[in-house]
Design a protein around this motif. Structure first.
Motif, short mmCIF file in Angstrom:
data_model
loop_
_atom_site.label_atom_id
_atom_site.label_comp_id
_atom_site.label_asym_id
_atom_site.label_seq_id
_atom_site.Cartn_x
_atom_site.Cartn_y
_atom_site.Cartn_z
N MET A 1 77.69 38.91 5.21
CA MET A 1 77.65 40.34 4.95
C MET A 1 78.15 40.65 3.53
O MET A 1 77.59 41.47 2.81
N LEU A 2 79.22 39.94 3.15
CA LEU A 2 79.78 40.16 1.82
C LEU A 2 78.81 39.76 0.73
O LEU A 2 78.71 40.40 -0.32
N ALA A 3 78.03 38.67 0.99
CA ALA A 3 77.04 38.24 0.00
C ALA A 3 75.96 39.29 -0.17
O ALA A 3 75.51 39.57 -1.29
N LEU A 4 75.52 39.89 0.95
CA LEU A 4 74.50 40.93 0.86
C LEU A 4 75.02 42.16 0.12
O LEU A 4 74.29 42.78 -0.66
N VAL A 5 76.29 42.50 0.37
CA VAL A 5 76.88 43.63 -0.35
C VAL A 5 76.93 43.35 -1.84
O VAL A 5 76.60 44.21 -2.67
N GLY A 6 77.34 42.13 -2.21
CA GLY A 6 77.40 41.77 -3.62
C GLY A 6 76.03 41.80 -4.27
O GLY A 6 75.86 42.31 -5.38
N ALA A 7 75.02 41.26 -3.57
CA ALA A 7 73.66 41.28 -4.12
C ALA A 7 73.15 42.70 -4.27
O ALA A 7 72.54 43.06 -5.27
N GLY A 8 73.39 43.52 -3.23
CA GLY A 8 72.94 44.91 -3.31
C GLY A 8 73.62 45.68 -4.41
O GLY A 8 72.98 46.47 -5.12
N ALA A 9 74.92 45.46 -4.58
CA ALA A 9 75.66 46.15 -5.64
C ALA A 9 75.12 45.75 -7.01
O ALA A 9 74.99 46.58 -7.92
N PHE A 10 74.80 44.48 -7.18
CA PHE A 10 74.25 44.03 -8.46
C PHE A 10 72.92 44.73 -8.75
O PHE A 10 72.67 45.17 -9.88
N MET A 11 72.07 44.84 -7.73
CA MET A 11 70.77 45.48 -7.93
C MET A 11 70.93 46.96 -8.27
O MET A 11 70.23 47.48 -9.14
N VAL A 12 71.85 47.65 -7.58
CA VAL A 12 72.05 49.07 -7.85
C VAL A 12 72.58 49.30 -9.25
O VAL A 12 72.11 50.16 -10.00
N PHE A 32 77.31 39.83 -10.38
CA PHE A 32 76.59 38.57 -10.23
C PHE A 32 77.52 37.46 -9.74
O PHE A 32 77.15 36.65 -8.89
N ALA A 33 78.75 37.44 -10.25
CA ALA A 33 79.71 36.43 -9.84
C ALA A 33 80.11 36.61 -8.37
O ALA A 33 80.31 35.62 -7.66
N VAL A 34 80.21 37.85 -7.92
CA VAL A 34 80.54 38.11 -6.52
C VAL A 34 79.46 37.54 -5.61
O VAL A 34 79.74 36.84 -4.62
N ALA A 35 78.20 37.82 -5.93
CA ALA A 35 77.10 37.30 -5.12
C ALA A 35 77.06 35.78 -5.17
O ALA A 35 76.81 35.12 -4.16
N PHE A 36 77.31 35.21 -6.36
CA PHE A 36 77.30 33.76 -6.51
C PHE A 36 78.39 33.10 -5.68
O PHE A 36 78.15 32.11 -4.99
N ALA A 37 79.59 33.68 -5.71
CA ALA A 37 80.71 33.09 -4.98
C ALA A 37 80.54 33.22 -3.47
O ALA A 37 80.82 32.28 -2.72
N VAL A 90 71.60 29.20 -9.83
CA VAL A 90 71.67 29.18 -11.29
C VAL A 90 70.27 29.04 -11.89
O VAL A 90 69.93 29.72 -12.86
N ALA A 91 69.45 28.16 -11.30
CA ALA A 91 68.09 27.97 -11.81
C ALA A 91 67.27 29.25 -11.70
O ALA A 91 66.54 29.62 -12.63
N GLY A 92 67.40 29.94 -10.57
CA GLY A 92 66.68 31.20 -10.42
C GLY A 92 67.14 32.25 -11.42
O GLY A 92 66.34 33.05 -11.92
N LEU A 186 66.74 34.40 -3.96
CA LEU A 186 67.77 35.44 -3.95
C LEU A 186 68.14 35.85 -5.37
O LEU A 186 68.29 37.04 -5.68
N ALA A 187 68.28 34.88 -6.26
CA ALA A 187 68.62 35.19 -7.65
C ALA A 187 67.53 36.01 -8.31
O ALA A 187 67.81 36.97 -9.03
N LEU A 188 66.27 35.64 -8.07
CA LEU A 188 65.16 36.39 -8.67
C LEU A 188 65.10 37.82 -8.14
O LEU A 188 64.85 38.77 -8.89
N VAL A 189 65.34 38.00 -6.83
CA VAL A 189 65.31 39.34 -6.25
C VAL A 189 66.41 40.20 -6.84
O VAL A 189 66.22 41.39 -7.13
N MET A 190 67.58 39.62 -7.06
CA MET A 190 68.70 40.37 -7.64
C MET A 190 68.40 40.82 -9.07
O MET A 190 68.90 41.85 -9.53
N LEU A 191 67.57 40.04 -9.78
CA LEU A 191 67.28 40.36 -11.17
C LEU A 191 66.09 41.29 -11.35
O LEU A 191 65.81 41.74 -12.46
#
Length: 243
Positions: A1-12, A32-37, A90-92, A186-191
């Motif tokens: 859940m925390l990863a999804l929150v981090g990814a969503g926050a990055f996108m917003v 980005f670091a939150v989602a990565f961690a 990282v590659a994405g 996931l990385a591409l979607v966030m970007l």
């Protein structure tokens, strides 16, 4: 859940702030670091779901045993394939590097800077994948040693060594592909909010991503295969005593 929150926050934040100077960049990097961690926290749970799916579709002894092991201890499998998951992330993320100069007039100094960025990105990817492969090989060898009694009992019960080896390989390969591809996507979607469809329409970036994933998977598979002779050594030397 925390990863999804981090990814969503990055996108917003990406869609809202755009490129508003250093403060926006720092905030984006932090998100980005939150989602990565937190990808590391989400990984075992995802592998558990994958184990349930594979268990339902298992139609051979090797697939059944591999799915059962994955479902029983997804964290152990994540320790083997998690390095590639982070490397795929990282590659994405670095697949968008070729997009940075699309539609822009770049002078000689700018081109030199871009070449340096590409060189640094490739060096980062190579080091990341090498570390992931080494980690996978060590974790797979430790898993074989931890299960030496289980392997010895199965061998005494008449289970073929080839089946044990197939289970060892399958319990790594399927999660490896799922984690590597999933983390890159996931990385591409966030970007996407930051770079739009250009992030996934650049042939150079997609080829870079594909090459990195293929090379990374081959590296990790090769590293885990080094435990194949270790399995045979364990079966030859382990003495099972009655408890």
């Amino acid at each position: 859940m925390l990863a999804l929150v981090g990814a969503g926050a990055f996108m917003v934040v990406s869609a809202t702030l755009g490129m508003w100077g250093a403060a926006a960049v720092i905030l984006l990097v932090a998100m980005f670091a939150v989602a990565f961690a937190t990808l590391n926290a989400l990984g075992p749970w995802t592998l558990g779901l994958l184990g349930r799916l594979l268990l339902r579709r298992a139609n051979t002894p090797a697939r059944l045993l591999a799915a059962r092991r994955l479902l029983d201890d997804p964290r152990a499998t994540w320790r083997i394939v998690g390095g590639l998951g982070l490397a795929g992330f990282v590659a994405g993320s670095l697949a968008i590097v070729p997009v940075l100069t699309v539609g822009q007039d770049v002078d000689a100094e700018g081109q030199l800077l871009f070449d340096d960025i590409v060189t640094g990105a490739m060096l980062t990817l190579v080091i990341t994948f090498l570390v992931a492969a080494a980690s996978a090989g060590i974790s797979q060898a430790a898993s074989v040693l931890d299960r030496r009694r289980e392997y010895a009992l199965a061998d005494l019960a008449g289970v073929p060594v080839e089946l044990l080896d197939a289970v060892r390989r399958r319990e790594v390969l399927v999660p490896l592909l799922a984690v590597g591809v999933g983390s890159a996507v996931l990385a591409l979607v966030m970007l996407l909010p930051l770079f739009g469809l250009a992030a996934v329409q650049s042939p150079g970036g997609l080829l870079l991503l594909l090459g990195c994933l293929v090379g990374g998977v081959l590296l990790v598979v090769g590293a885990t295969e080094t435990s194949r002779p270790l399995l045979r050594s364990v079966l030859a030397t382990t003495v099972v005593r009655a408890d």
